[in-house]
Design a protein around this motif. Structure first.
Motif, mmCIF file in Angstrom:
data_model
loop_
_atom_site.group_PDB
_atom_site.id
_atom_site.type_symbol
_atom_site.label_atom_id
_atom_site.label_comp_id
_atom_site.label_asym_id
_atom_site.label_seq_id
_atom_site.Cartn_x
_atom_site.Cartn_y
_atom_site.Cartn_z
ATOM 1 N N UNK A 71 0.809 -1.218 0.000
ATOM 2 C CA UNK A 71 0.000 0.000 0.000
ATOM 3 C C UNK A 71 0.844 1.271 0.000
ATOM 4 N N UNK A 72 2.043 1.217 0.561
ATOM 5 C CA UNK A 72 2.840 2.434 0.733
ATOM 6 C C UNK A 72 4.048 2.525 -0.189
ATOM 7 N N UNK A 73 4.530 1.403 -0.679
ATOM 8 C CA UNK A 73 5.781 1.402 -1.432
ATOM 9 C C UNK A 73 5.752 2.241 -2.691
ATOM 10 N N UNK A 74 4.597 2.332 -3.337
ATOM 11 C CA UNK A 74 4.525 3.054 -4.609
ATOM 12 C C UNK A 74 4.683 4.558 -4.442
ATOM 13 N N UNK A 75 4.632 5.041 -3.197
ATOM 14 C CA UNK A 75 4.766 6.473 -2.968
ATOM 15 C C UNK A 75 6.194 6.886 -2.581
ATOM 16 N N UNK A 76 7.113 5.937 -2.511
ATOM 17 C CA UNK A 76 8.460 6.247 -2.004
ATOM 18 C C UNK A 76 9.163 7.303 -2.853
ATOM 19 N N UNK A 99 13.184 7.455 5.150
ATOM 20 C CA UNK A 99 13.322 6.267 5.998
ATOM 21 C C UNK A 99 12.592 6.469 7.319
ATOM 22 N N UNK A 100 12.760 7.639 7.918
ATOM 23 C CA UNK A 100 12.070 7.936 9.178
ATOM 24 C C UNK A 100 10.550 7.969 8.971
ATOM 25 N N UNK A 101 10.116 8.489 7.831
ATOM 26 C CA UNK A 101 8.683 8.515 7.510
ATOM 27 C C UNK A 101 8.099 7.113 7.494
ATOM 28 N N UNK A 102 8.788 6.194 6.822
ATOM 29 C CA UNK A 102 8.270 4.831 6.728
ATOM 30 C C UNK A 102 8.344 4.098 8.070
ATOM 31 N N UNK A 103 9.350 4.394 8.867
ATOM 32 C CA UNK A 103 9.405 3.795 10.204
ATOM 33 C C UNK A 103 8.217 4.255 11.045
ATOM 34 N N UNK A 104 7.927 5.548 11.022
ATOM 35 C CA UNK A 104 6.792 6.069 11.790
ATOM 36 C C UNK A 104 5.466 5.547 11.232
ATOM 37 N N UNK A 105 5.382 5.459 9.911
ATOM 38 C CA UNK A 105 4.153 4.957 9.304
ATOM 39 C C UNK A 105 3.904 3.511 9.706
ATOM 40 N N UNK A 106 4.941 2.688 9.716
ATOM 41 C CA UNK A 106 4.773 1.288 10.096
ATOM 42 C C UNK A 106 4.334 1.157 11.556
ATOM 43 N N UNK A 107 4.931 1.984 12.418
ATOM 44 C CA UNK A 107 4.578 1.910 13.839
ATOM 45 C C UNK A 107 3.112 2.276 14.077
ATOM 46 N N UNK A 108 2.566 3.165 13.239
ATOM 47 C CA UNK A 108 1.185 3.598 13.453
ATOM 48 C C UNK A 108 0.213 2.971 12.457
ATOM 49 N N UNK A 109 0.696 2.031 11.655
ATOM 50 C CA UNK A 109 -0.129 1.453 10.593
ATOM 51 C C UNK A 109 -1.347 0.718 11.145
ATOM 52 N N UNK A 110 -1.155 0.052 12.255
ATOM 53 C CA UNK A 110 -2.275 -0.710 12.830
ATOM 54 C C UNK A 110 -3.427 0.198 13.221
ATOM 55 N N UNK A 111 -3.116 1.464 13.532
ATOM 56 C CA UNK A 111 -4.173 2.395 13.921
ATOM 57 C C UNK A 111 -4.708 3.230 12.778
ATOM 58 N N UNK A 112 -4.179 3.010 11.558
ATOM 59 C CA UNK A 112 -4.670 3.765 10.405
ATOM 60 C C UNK A 112 -6.084 3.302 10.060
ATOM 61 N N UNK A 113 -7.016 4.229 10.108
ATOM 62 C CA UNK A 113 -8.421 3.867 9.953
ATOM 63 C C UNK A 113 -8.995 4.256 8.597
ATOM 64 N N UNK A 114 -8.165 4.749 7.702
ATOM 65 C CA UNK A 114 -8.635 5.067 6.365
ATOM 66 C C UNK A 114 -9.487 6.318 6.265
ATOM 67 N N UNK A 115 -9.397 7.210 7.257
ATOM 68 C CA UNK A 115 -10.170 8.452 7.174
ATOM 69 C C UNK A 115 -9.621 9.361 6.078
ATOM 70 N N UNK A 166 -6.687 9.234 2.570
ATOM 71 C CA UNK A 166 -6.037 8.277 1.688
ATOM 72 C C UNK A 166 -4.665 7.905 2.246
ATOM 73 N N UNK A 167 -4.153 6.763 1.825
ATOM 74 C CA UNK A 167 -2.802 6.353 2.224
ATOM 75 C C UNK A 167 -1.796 7.438 1.842
ATOM 76 N N UNK A 168 -1.949 7.994 0.637
ATOM 77 C CA UNK A 168 -1.014 9.020 0.169
ATOM 78 C C UNK A 168 -1.040 10.239 1.090
ATOM 79 N N UNK A 169 -2.231 10.733 1.413
ATOM 80 C CA UNK A 169 -2.352 11.894 2.283
ATOM 81 C C UNK A 169 -1.783 11.589 3.671
#
Length: 327
Positions: free
Chosen positions: A17-22, A44-60, A62-65
């Motif tokens: 879901x996230x790799x295409x935006x790198x 790299x820091x962006x993706x680390x933070x995104x992974x840590x909070x991915x479980x709480x991403x509720x889709x309010x 878009x992934x890109x936003x």
């Protein structure tokens, strides 16, 4: 399903879901920070933070936003605690004495802007590639660094990435009114610095390729007369980490003849592209006769010749651009 399998599946879903935006996030972080190396770290820091909070991403959103929210705030934290990145032309007036070598800045005295390899961010869509190149032109990136960090973020999000004012407000945790006000001020400050390209040729344009080939040949042959045919009469020349820079073809040529060109065969240049502009990886022969990485030179080509030459004297950049040490 075991915990390990669930975690592996979650990581696979996150990557899909996230790799295409790198690539576009890398360009975004570069516009904010003015350094390819720093942009890599920020992504790299962006993706680390995104992974840590991915479980709480509720889709309010878009992934890109969501990713741009994280990346922009990572960038703001980074750029607000260090000095602005500049080029020599941002420090002082042009040097009027090309007969003496340029003076370098002291270690750690200046934070220099750096080039961005085109291959890092080139989209597959040709139309998108043109837009991407325009948005990382060195003149624009230099001008962006002059803006306060939040104004810089607002202008990039609105005018480069085409987020709406409400979307930008959500990304920055502010109001739509504040975004509109910040954008107005940022546009006005940017207009004062006139960063728009002036008939700059695309790297693939045959005229741009011919100018780059001429510049490379002039250096490799140590031929100032050939350089005279490449540079415009109003050309400028600057190189980091030197404070001095030069305006006018005559001054540029005198400096190059007196302090740079040396003997034929002393230099080797390999064509590449940086910041949507023709560029070359630069090598110089040492006292033992071996070619050593020297840096990256970026040209601004126009229909009437090269208007600006910037050399980034940093041997590590040659590897960043995918070229090896030569000997």
């Amino acid at each position: 399903m075991t915990t390990e399998l669930r975690e592996a599946a979650e990581k696979d879903r996150f990557a899909a879901e996230t790799g295409r935006f790198r690539r576009e996030l890398l360009a975004h972080c570069y516009r904010m920070a003015g350094s390819a190396h720093e942009a890599e770290d920020l992504v790299q820091e962006t993706y680390l933070r995104a992974w840590r909070s991915y479980a709480g991403f509720e889709g309010r959103a878009s992934i890109r936003s969501w990713l741009y929210t994280i990346a922009t705030n990572v960038c703001l934290t980074a750029v607000e605690r260090r000095r602005m990145r500049v080029l020599p032309s941002g420090l002082r007036e042009p040097c009027d004495d090309p007969d003496r070598p340029p003076s370098p800045a002291g270690p750690g005295e200046v934070s220099w802007l750096g080039p961005l390899p085109d291959r890092w961010i080139a989209p597959d869509d040709p139309a998108a590639a043109v837009v991407e190149r325009e948005s990382v032109r060195l003149a624009l990136v230099v001008a962006l660094q002059q803006l306060p960090a939040r104004q810089r973020a607002i202008l990039i999000l609105r005018d480069v990435l085409a987020f709406t004012a409400p979307e930008t407000a959500r990304i920055l945790g502010t109001t739509t009114a504040a975004v509109k006000s910040g954008l107005q001020r940022a546009r006005a400050r940017l207009a004062d610095r006139d960063p728009a390209p002036r008939q700059t040729l695309e790297p693939a344009d045959p005229r741009a390729r011919a100018l780059l080939e001429g510049y490379i040949a002039a250096f490799e042959r140590s031929d100032a007369r050939l350089l005279e045919h490449v540079l415009r009469t109003d050309a400028t020349l600057e190189a980091t980490p030197f404070r001095d820079w030069y305006a006018g073809r005559e001054n540029c040529l005198r400096l190059l003849e007196n302090s740079v060109l040396g003997a034929p065969g002393e230099w080797r240049l390999i064509a590449t592209a940086a910041n949507g502009q023709p560029a070359a990886a630069v090598y110089r022969r040492d006292t033992a006769g071996a070619l050593r990485a020297h840096g990256i030179v970026v040209l601004t080509p126009t229909a009437t010749g090269v208007s600006r030459v910037i050399e980034f004297h940093d041997p590590t950049l040659v590897g960043t651009f995918g070229f090896p040490e030569l000997s």
